[in-house]
Design a protein around this motif. Sequence first.
Motif, short mmCIF file in Angstrom:
data_model
loop_
_atom_site.label_atom_id
_atom_site.label_comp_id
_atom_site.label_asym_id
_atom_site.label_seq_id
_atom_site.Cartn_x
_atom_site.Cartn_y
_atom_site.Cartn_z
N ASN A 117 -8.15 1.10 -8.86
CA ASN A 117 -8.22 0.83 -7.51
C ASN A 117 -7.71 -0.27 -7.05
N SER A 118 -7.98 -1.44 -7.99
CA SER A 118 -7.64 -2.93 -7.64
C SER A 118 -6.13 -3.26 -7.79
N SER A 119 -5.54 -2.24 -8.37
CA SER A 119 -4.23 -2.42 -8.92
C SER A 119 -3.08 -1.87 -8.20
N PRO A 120 -1.90 -2.38 -7.88
CA PRO A 120 -0.80 -1.81 -7.23
C PRO A 120 -0.27 -0.65 -7.73
N LEU A 135 3.94 3.26 -7.66
CA LEU A 135 3.09 2.35 -6.92
C LEU A 135 2.34 2.84 -5.68
N ASN A 136 1.05 2.26 -5.35
CA ASN A 136 0.35 2.78 -4.32
C ASN A 136 0.89 2.05 -3.15
N SER A 137 0.13 2.41 -2.00
CA SER A 137 0.39 1.79 -0.61
C SER A 137 -0.01 0.42 -0.36
N SER A 138 -0.49 -0.34 -1.34
CA SER A 138 -0.91 -1.67 -1.12
C SER A 138 0.39 -2.62 -1.19
N THR A 139 1.61 -1.83 -1.71
CA THR A 139 2.98 -2.74 -1.77
C THR A 139 3.79 -1.55 -1.54
N ASP A 140 5.15 -2.37 -1.08
CA ASP A 140 6.16 -1.55 -0.47
C ASP A 140 7.25 -1.34 -1.60
N ALA A 141 7.03 -2.01 -2.71
CA ALA A 141 8.16 -2.13 -3.78
C ALA A 141 8.37 -0.83 -4.17
N PRO A 142 9.68 -0.91 -4.87
CA PRO A 142 10.21 0.47 -5.39
C PRO A 142 9.56 0.89 -6.78
N PRO A 146 13.88 3.79 -6.93
CA PRO A 146 14.12 4.46 -5.88
C PRO A 146 13.29 3.73 -4.63
N PRO A 147 14.10 3.48 -3.81
CA PRO A 147 13.47 2.38 -2.54
C PRO A 147 12.16 3.28 -1.83
N ARG A 148 11.46 2.91 -1.18
CA ARG A 148 10.27 3.54 -0.41
C ARG A 148 10.27 3.37 0.95
N LYS A 149 11.50 2.61 1.40
CA LYS A 149 11.59 2.26 2.89
C LYS A 149 13.21 2.62 3.33
N ASP A 150 13.43 2.73 4.39
CA ASP A 150 14.84 3.09 5.09
C ASP A 150 15.80 1.72 4.76
N ALA A 174 6.29 -4.62 -9.63
CA ALA A 174 4.96 -4.30 -10.13
C ALA A 174 3.94 -5.39 -10.18
N CYS A 175 4.51 -6.69 -10.31
CA CYS A 175 3.78 -7.55 -10.66
C CYS A 175 3.86 -8.70 -9.50
N VAL A 176 4.49 -8.38 -8.22
CA VAL A 176 4.64 -9.44 -7.17
C VAL A 176 3.89 -8.93 -6.21
N LYS A 177 3.00 -9.63 -5.66
CA LYS A 177 2.05 -9.16 -4.21
C LYS A 177 2.86 -9.13 -2.94
N ARG A 178 2.72 -7.97 -2.38
CA ARG A 178 3.53 -7.80 -1.15
C ARG A 178 2.52 -7.65 -0.05
N GLU A 179 2.99 -8.14 1.34
CA GLU A 179 2.14 -8.02 2.51
C GLU A 179 2.42 -6.82 3.08
#
Length: 274
Positions: free
Chosen positions: A70-73, A101-108, A129-133, A218-223
Amino acid sequence: MELHNQGRTKFMEFPYVSAPHKNLMVDLVSTVEARLDPQLFPCTLPHDVQSYHNHNGTSHASLHIRSGHNSSPIDFMLGSWIHCQLPTGGALNITSLSTYLNSSTDAPYFLIELIRSSPTSLVVILDLPPRKDLVLSPDYLKTFYEDTKLEAQRQLLEKVPEVRPYFSSSLYIRSVVSPTAIVVRIEAEAVERMEEIMGEHVHPVAKEVLRIWLEQCACVKREVDEAEKDYLQKRDKFVKTKTIEIDLATSLPRLFGQETADRVTAAIQEYFSS
Protein backbone atom coordinates in the motif's frame (compact mmCIF):
# COMPACT_ATOMS: atom_id res chain seq x y z
CA MET A 1 5.53 -18.33 0.30
CA GLU A 2 5.73 -21.94 -0.93
CA LEU A 3 2.96 -21.20 -3.43
CA HIS A 4 4.92 -18.14 -4.62
CA ASN A 5 8.21 -20.01 -4.96
CA GLN A 6 6.69 -22.94 -6.86
CA GLY A 7 4.88 -20.64 -9.26
CA ARG A 8 7.89 -18.41 -9.80
CA THR A 9 10.13 -21.40 -10.54
CA LYS A 10 7.70 -22.61 -13.21
CA PHE A 11 7.31 -19.13 -14.67
CA MET A 12 11.06 -18.47 -14.86
CA GLU A 13 11.68 -21.68 -16.81
CA PHE A 14 10.39 -20.17 -20.09
CA PRO A 15 10.68 -23.75 -21.36
CA TYR A 16 9.57 -23.35 -24.97
CA VAL A 17 11.74 -20.45 -26.16
CA SER A 18 15.36 -20.26 -27.27
CA ALA A 19 18.24 -19.56 -24.89
CA PRO A 20 18.67 -15.88 -25.91
CA HIS A 21 14.90 -15.34 -25.59
CA LYS A 22 14.85 -16.96 -22.15
CA ASN A 23 17.95 -15.05 -21.04
CA LEU A 24 16.26 -11.76 -21.93
CA MET A 25 13.06 -12.51 -20.01
CA VAL A 26 14.86 -13.91 -16.95
CA ASP A 27 17.15 -10.86 -16.90
CA LEU A 28 14.23 -8.40 -17.06
CA VAL A 29 12.12 -10.16 -14.41
CA SER A 30 15.13 -10.60 -12.11
CA THR A 31 16.08 -6.95 -12.52
CA VAL A 32 12.58 -5.76 -11.59
CA GLU A 33 12.42 -8.06 -8.59
CA ALA A 34 15.92 -7.17 -7.38
CA ARG A 35 15.04 -3.48 -7.42
CA LEU A 36 11.44 -3.63 -6.23
CA ASP A 37 11.22 -6.83 -4.17
CA PRO A 38 10.81 -5.01 -0.79
CA GLN A 39 7.75 -3.28 -2.25
CA LEU A 40 6.10 -6.44 -3.61
CA PHE A 41 3.97 -9.11 -1.99
CA PRO A 42 4.57 -12.76 -2.94
CA CYS A 43 2.42 -14.20 -5.72
CA THR A 44 -0.75 -15.74 -4.29
CA LEU A 45 -2.41 -16.97 -7.48
CA PRO A 46 -3.86 -20.49 -7.26
CA HIS A 47 -1.74 -23.32 -8.67
CA ASP A 48 -4.12 -23.80 -11.61
CA VAL A 49 -3.73 -20.15 -12.59
CA GLN A 50 0.02 -19.89 -12.09
CA SER A 51 0.35 -22.85 -14.48
CA TYR A 52 -2.37 -24.07 -16.86
CA HIS A 53 -2.92 -25.91 -20.14
CA ASN A 54 -5.67 -27.05 -22.47
CA HIS A 55 -7.26 -30.51 -22.43
CA ASN A 56 -5.25 -32.02 -25.28
CA GLY A 57 -1.91 -30.62 -24.12
CA THR A 58 -1.18 -28.47 -27.17
CA SER A 59 -1.24 -25.19 -25.24
CA HIS A 60 0.63 -24.42 -22.01
CA ALA A 61 1.01 -21.21 -20.04
CA SER A 62 2.37 -19.69 -16.86
CA LEU A 63 1.23 -16.54 -15.06
CA HIS A 64 3.02 -14.67 -12.27
CA ILE A 65 1.53 -11.61 -10.56
CA ARG A 66 2.89 -9.73 -7.55
CA SER A 67 0.96 -6.80 -6.12
CA GLY A 68 2.65 -3.81 -4.50
CA HIS A 69 2.47 -2.77 -0.86
CA ASN A 70 0.00 0.00 0.00
CA SER A 71 2.89 2.36 0.69
CA SER A 72 4.48 1.61 -2.69
CA PRO A 73 3.80 3.31 -6.05
CA ILE A 74 3.77 -0.17 -7.61
CA ASP A 75 0.29 -1.46 -8.37
CA PHE A 76 1.49 -4.87 -9.55
CA MET A 77 3.90 -6.64 -11.85
CA LEU A 78 2.59 -9.27 -14.25
CA GLY A 79 4.66 -11.76 -16.16
CA SER A 80 3.49 -14.57 -18.40
CA TRP A 81 4.41 -17.01 -21.11
CA ILE A 82 2.14 -18.88 -23.52
CA HIS A 83 3.07 -21.76 -25.79
CA CYS A 84 0.66 -23.04 -28.43
CA GLN A 85 1.27 -25.70 -31.05
CA LEU A 86 0.00 -24.55 -34.44
CA PRO A 87 -1.95 -26.72 -36.92
CA THR A 88 0.83 -26.07 -39.43
CA GLY A 89 3.28 -27.93 -37.22
CA GLY A 90 5.04 -24.89 -35.79
CA ALA A 91 4.39 -23.12 -32.50
CA LEU A 92 3.38 -19.72 -31.19
CA ASN A 93 5.31 -18.48 -28.17
CA ILE A 94 4.43 -15.25 -26.35
CA THR A 95 6.37 -13.93 -23.36
CA SER A 96 5.51 -10.70 -21.58
CA LEU A 97 6.29 -8.53 -18.58
CA SER A 98 4.35 -5.46 -17.51
CA THR A 99 4.63 -3.33 -14.39
CA TYR A 100 1.72 -1.11 -13.43
CA LEU A 101 1.91 1.92 -11.14
CA ASN A 102 -0.91 3.19 -8.91
CA SER A 103 -2.43 6.65 -8.66
CA SER A 104 0.17 7.95 -6.21
CA THR A 105 2.23 8.71 -9.32
CA ASP A 106 1.42 9.62 -12.92
CA ALA A 107 4.58 8.04 -14.34
CA PRO A 108 4.29 5.61 -17.28
CA TYR A 109 4.06 1.83 -17.06
CA PHE A 110 6.64 -0.61 -18.39
CA LEU A 111 5.63 -3.15 -21.02
CA ILE A 112 7.43 -5.74 -23.11
CA GLU A 113 5.85 -8.49 -25.18
CA LEU A 114 7.69 -10.86 -27.50
CA ILE A 115 5.52 -12.73 -29.98
CA ARG A 116 7.31 -15.49 -31.86
CA SER A 117 5.26 -17.21 -34.54
CA SER A 118 8.19 -19.16 -35.99
CA PRO A 119 11.91 -19.65 -35.23
CA THR A 120 12.73 -16.82 -37.67
CA SER A 121 9.83 -14.41 -37.07
CA LEU A 122 9.42 -12.19 -34.02
CA VAL A 123 7.26 -9.22 -33.04
CA VAL A 124 8.63 -6.97 -30.30
CA ILE A 125 6.45 -4.54 -28.35
CA LEU A 126 8.51 -2.49 -25.88
CA ASP A 127 7.19 0.72 -24.38
CA LEU A 128 6.55 3.00 -21.45
CA PRO A 129 2.86 3.69 -22.17
CA PRO A 130 1.83 7.19 -21.05
CA ARG A 131 -0.89 7.75 -18.47
CA LYS A 132 -1.69 11.33 -19.47
CA ASP A 133 -2.65 13.12 -22.67
CA LEU A 134 0.70 14.15 -24.14
CA VAL A 135 -0.81 17.02 -26.13
CA LEU A 136 -2.14 18.60 -22.93
CA SER A 137 0.95 17.67 -20.89
CA PRO A 138 4.09 18.86 -22.74
CA ASP A 139 6.16 18.67 -19.53
CA TYR A 140 5.20 15.00 -19.19
CA LEU A 141 6.32 14.38 -22.77
CA LYS A 142 9.63 16.11 -22.11
CA THR A 143 10.28 14.40 -18.77
CA PHE A 144 9.55 10.81 -19.75
CA TYR A 145 10.17 10.67 -23.49
CA GLU A 146 12.54 13.46 -24.52
CA ASP A 147 14.90 13.83 -21.53
CA THR A 148 15.20 10.04 -21.13
CA LYS A 149 16.30 9.70 -24.77
CA LEU A 150 14.01 6.73 -25.34
CA GLU A 151 13.92 7.59 -29.03
CA ALA A 152 17.60 6.68 -29.30
CA GLN A 153 16.80 3.12 -28.20
CA ARG A 154 14.10 2.81 -30.85
CA GLN A 155 16.54 4.04 -33.48
CA LEU A 156 19.17 1.51 -32.41
CA LEU A 157 16.84 -1.37 -33.25
CA GLU A 158 15.66 0.34 -36.41
CA LYS A 159 19.22 0.15 -37.79
CA VAL A 160 19.17 -3.66 -37.79
CA PRO A 161 18.46 -4.68 -41.42
CA GLU A 162 15.91 -7.37 -40.50
CA VAL A 163 13.81 -4.99 -38.38
CA ARG A 164 10.64 -3.47 -39.85
CA PRO A 165 7.79 -1.47 -38.27
CA TYR A 166 4.85 -3.56 -37.06
CA PHE A 167 1.31 -2.24 -37.02
CA SER A 168 -1.19 -3.92 -34.73
CA SER A 169 -4.58 -4.67 -36.25
CA SER A 170 -6.12 -3.06 -33.15
CA LEU A 171 -6.47 0.70 -33.49
CA TYR A 172 -6.98 0.90 -29.74
CA ILE A 173 -3.60 -0.68 -29.02
CA ARG A 174 -1.98 1.66 -31.52
CA SER A 175 -3.56 4.61 -29.70
CA VAL A 176 -2.24 3.84 -26.20
CA VAL A 177 1.47 3.40 -26.91
CA SER A 178 3.92 6.27 -26.59
CA PRO A 179 5.60 8.22 -29.42
CA THR A 180 8.85 6.36 -28.66
CA ALA A 181 7.28 2.90 -28.57
CA ILE A 182 9.30 0.09 -30.14
CA VAL A 183 6.78 -1.94 -32.12
CA VAL A 184 8.65 -3.95 -34.73
CA ARG A 185 8.67 -7.20 -36.65
CA ILE A 186 11.95 -9.04 -37.12
CA GLU A 187 12.23 -11.50 -40.01
CA ALA A 188 15.53 -13.38 -40.21
CA GLU A 189 16.74 -15.74 -42.91
CA ALA A 190 18.11 -18.24 -40.39
CA VAL A 191 17.47 -19.21 -36.77
CA GLU A 192 21.07 -18.42 -35.87
CA ARG A 193 20.66 -14.86 -37.10
CA MET A 194 17.44 -14.44 -35.12
CA GLU A 195 19.19 -15.54 -31.94
CA GLU A 196 22.04 -13.14 -32.69
CA ILE A 197 19.57 -10.26 -33.07
CA MET A 198 17.80 -11.27 -29.87
CA GLY A 199 21.01 -11.39 -27.86
CA GLU A 200 22.98 -8.50 -29.36
CA HIS A 201 20.24 -6.01 -30.18
CA VAL A 202 16.84 -6.69 -28.56
CA HIS A 203 18.26 -7.65 -25.16
CA PRO A 204 20.44 -4.57 -24.54
CA VAL A 205 17.73 -2.20 -25.79
CA ALA A 206 15.08 -3.81 -23.57
CA LYS A 207 17.45 -3.73 -20.59
CA GLU A 208 18.11 -0.03 -21.12
CA VAL A 209 14.40 0.83 -21.45
CA LEU A 210 13.75 -1.06 -18.22
CA ARG A 211 16.62 0.79 -16.50
CA ILE A 212 15.10 4.10 -17.58
CA TRP A 213 11.70 3.03 -16.24
CA LEU A 214 13.10 1.90 -12.89
CA GLU A 215 15.20 5.03 -12.37
CA GLN A 216 12.93 7.68 -13.86
CA CYS A 217 9.43 6.29 -13.26
CA ALA A 218 9.19 3.59 -10.57
CA CYS A 219 11.64 5.10 -8.11
CA VAL A 220 10.96 8.83 -8.48
CA LYS A 221 8.32 10.45 -6.28
CA ARG A 222 5.76 12.51 -8.21
CA GLU A 223 3.36 15.03 -6.75
CA VAL A 224 -0.22 14.10 -7.70
CA ASP A 225 -3.21 16.05 -6.37
CA GLU A 226 -6.61 14.52 -5.63
CA ALA A 227 -8.14 15.52 -8.96
CA GLU A 228 -5.24 13.96 -10.83
CA LYS A 229 -5.50 10.79 -8.73
CA ASP A 230 -9.15 10.46 -9.64
CA TYR A 231 -8.33 10.92 -13.32
CA LEU A 232 -5.52 8.36 -13.16
CA GLN A 233 -7.71 5.79 -11.40
CA LYS A 234 -10.43 6.13 -14.04
CA ARG A 235 -8.00 6.05 -16.95
CA ASP A 236 -5.99 3.11 -15.56
CA LYS A 237 -9.15 1.11 -14.93
CA PHE A 238 -10.33 1.72 -18.49
CA VAL A 239 -6.98 0.69 -19.97
CA LYS A 240 -6.91 -2.52 -17.91
CA THR A 241 -10.51 -3.35 -18.83
CA LYS A 242 -9.75 -2.89 -22.53
CA THR A 243 -6.63 -5.03 -22.15
CA ILE A 244 -8.75 -7.91 -20.90
CA GLU A 245 -11.35 -7.39 -23.64
CA ILE A 246 -8.87 -7.18 -26.50
CA ASP A 247 -6.02 -9.39 -25.31
CA LEU A 248 -7.54 -12.10 -23.16
CA ALA A 249 -11.27 -12.45 -23.82
CA THR A 250 -10.68 -13.54 -27.42
CA SER A 251 -7.40 -15.47 -27.26
CA LEU A 252 -7.60 -17.47 -24.02
CA PRO A 253 -10.87 -19.34 -24.80
CA ARG A 254 -9.54 -20.27 -28.24
CA LEU A 255 -6.22 -21.56 -26.88
CA PHE A 256 -7.28 -23.10 -23.55
CA GLY A 257 -11.03 -23.59 -23.61
CA GLN A 258 -13.72 -21.47 -21.97
CA GLU A 259 -13.50 -22.98 -18.49
CA THR A 260 -9.77 -22.41 -18.11
CA ALA A 261 -10.02 -18.99 -19.76
CA ASP A 262 -12.73 -17.91 -17.30
CA ARG A 263 -10.65 -19.06 -14.33
CA VAL A 264 -7.51 -17.23 -15.45
CA THR A 265 -9.33 -14.08 -16.53
CA ALA A 266 -11.20 -13.89 -13.20
CA ALA A 267 -7.89 -14.08 -11.31
CA ILE A 268 -6.36 -11.32 -13.43
CA GLN A 269 -9.45 -9.14 -13.04
CA GLU A 270 -8.98 -9.14 -9.27
CA TYR A 271 -5.71 -7.27 -9.75
CA PHE A 272 -6.94 -5.09 -12.60
CA SER A 273 -10.03 -3.92 -10.74
CA SER A 274 -8.46 -3.30 -7.33
